[in-house]
Design a protein around this motif. Structure first.
Motif, PDB file in Angstrom:
ATOM      1  N   ALA A 139       8.682   4.325  38.358  1.00  0.00           N
ATOM      2  CA  ALA A 139       8.673   3.078  39.118  1.00  0.00           C
ATOM      3  C   ALA A 139       9.470   1.995  38.390  1.00  0.00           C
ATOM      4  N   GLY A 143      12.745  -0.069  39.739  1.00  0.00           N
ATOM      5  CA  GLY A 143      12.876  -1.519  39.698  1.00  0.00           C
ATOM      6  C   GLY A 143      14.157  -1.955  39.014  1.00  0.00           C
ATOM      7  N   THR A 161       4.282  -4.292  40.084  1.00  0.00           N
ATOM      8  CA  THR A 161       4.359  -2.884  40.456  1.00  0.00           C
ATOM      9  C   THR A 161       2.962  -2.324  40.678  1.00  0.00           C
ATOM     10  N   CYS A 173       7.595   0.694  43.915  1.00  0.00           N
ATOM     11  CA  CYS A 173       8.073  -0.543  43.300  1.00  0.00           C
ATOM     12  C   CYS A 173       8.198  -1.578  44.401  1.00  0.00           C
ATOM     13  N   ARG A 288       8.302  -2.171  49.968  1.00  0.00           N
ATOM     14  CA  ARG A 288       7.845  -1.179  48.991  1.00  0.00           C
ATOM     15  C   ARG A 288       8.872  -0.055  48.898  1.00  0.00           C
TER      16      ARG A 288
END
Length: 339
Positions: A139, A143, A161, A173, A288
């Motif tokens: 994640a 990002g 997150t 993320c 998301r």
């Protein structure tokens, strides 16, 4: 046409001219990154200077074939990865995380006292902690890609997150893109561009450098983001010592709710699968981004991967409780990273 750092995506006419005017009033992505890196490096140097003399500590290694192994290391300088280098190439290449006196410990975080240590891998009998750190790291990687995906004409605000277990089927993320992009829906080509950007970072095999800091330092790091400053305050309030943990990967500095794995090169199969709209929130239209990944030591046949990918395209629902606390250990259903 808006160019990504890892490809390009067409947003239609009219976007670019309006975005360029708005961009003139704010610092560039490169300027923000440079400022964050400077604060991170300054605080890292200050903390290292707290150990001006070389003092020795003893590290008692635990694990298959290592029980009874005692390493003499340097206080405030040696890390779990340093210990792994005194063992075998297998430990260097396959270690994901460490347990130091029973507590999860990033491989690049210096040791400050004599301790017992276990090096964790994805193939341990219980890979729960390794899997959780891996999902969190995937994640973080997503990002990092999103932060640089657009030119300076468009803002990208990384939100807190969500902590989701690997059994959710996808890592997540959350992000708020420039309001001018509220009507934009990413195409498959756009998702492939994001995937390519992540794969480039994986190929560079960059370390995730941890740094535990006082809230005042983190607030300075994220001085250009009110969203991140609020997240700093929340995380500091939840920490028993009132501190927060930053990580640096290349020139990207981020907040993390828990330990990350040692390096981007531990990722292997990695794909960005979806970008869902969550509706309006405090920072605009919240989205998301989701993805799927397997680590270097574990591979999936393309038919299995296709089924996992279909699952990872579906929106992962995150309750407020899950957003506020680390996930519980996975149930008896095997997570993707252990299949």
């Amino acid at each position: 046409m808006v160019f990504w750092a890892c490809g390009c995506v067409s947003l239609g006419p009219g976007f670019a001219s309006a975005a360029a005017a708005a961009a003139a009033a704010r610092p560039s992505v490169a300027e923000v990154r440079s400022q964050r890196n400077a604060v991170f490096s300054r605080e890292q140097a200050r903390q290292r200077a707290l150990y001006p003399r070389i003092e020795k500590i003893e590290v008692s290694m635990q694990g298959p074939g290592l029980d009874g192994t005692l390493l003499v290391m340097n206080r405030g300088m040696s890390t779990p990865l340093s210990c792994a280098r005194h063992l075998t190439e297998y430990h260097v290449n396959n270690s994901v995380l460490a347990l130091v006196d029973g507590e999860p410990w990033p491989l690049h975080q210096p040791l400050t006292d004599s301790c017992s240590m276990t090096l964790l891998t994805f193939k341990d009998s219980d890979p729960t902690l390794a899997n959780q750190a891996y999902w969190r790291s995937c994640a973080a990687l997503l990002g990092q890609v999103l932060q640089t995906a657009f030119k300076d004409d468009y803002t990208v605000e990384l939100l807190s997150t969500p902590e989701v277990p690997v059994t959710s089927g996808a890592f997540c993320c959350d992000v708020a893109l420039d309001p001018q992009l509220d009507s934009w829906t990413p195409s498959e080509e756009s998702l492939r561009s994001l995937t390519k950007g992540a794969q480039q970072l994986i190929h560079k095999d960059l370390p995730w450098e941890p740094l535990e800091v006082a809230p005042s330092v983190a607030l300075e790091v994220f001085s250009h983001s009110r969203c991140k400053q609020e997240e700093v305050e929340e995380k500091a309030a939840q920490h028993p010592k009132g501190r927060v943990t930053l990580y640096r990967c290349g020139d990207h500095v981020l907040l993390s709710a828990g330990p990350l794995v040692a390096r981007t090169g531990l990722c292997s199969q990695y794909e960005v699968t979806a970008l869902h709209s969550l509706g309006q929130g405090p920072w605009g239209l919240h989205r998301r981004a989701q993805g799927l990944s397997l680590p270097l030591q574990l591979q999936a046949h393309h038919t299995v991967w296709r089924k996992l990918r279909q699952r990872a395209e579906k929106l992962v629902e995150v309750s407020r409780l899950e957003e506020a606390a680390p996930p519980s250990p996975p149930d008896s259903t095997p997570p993707p990273t252990s299949q």
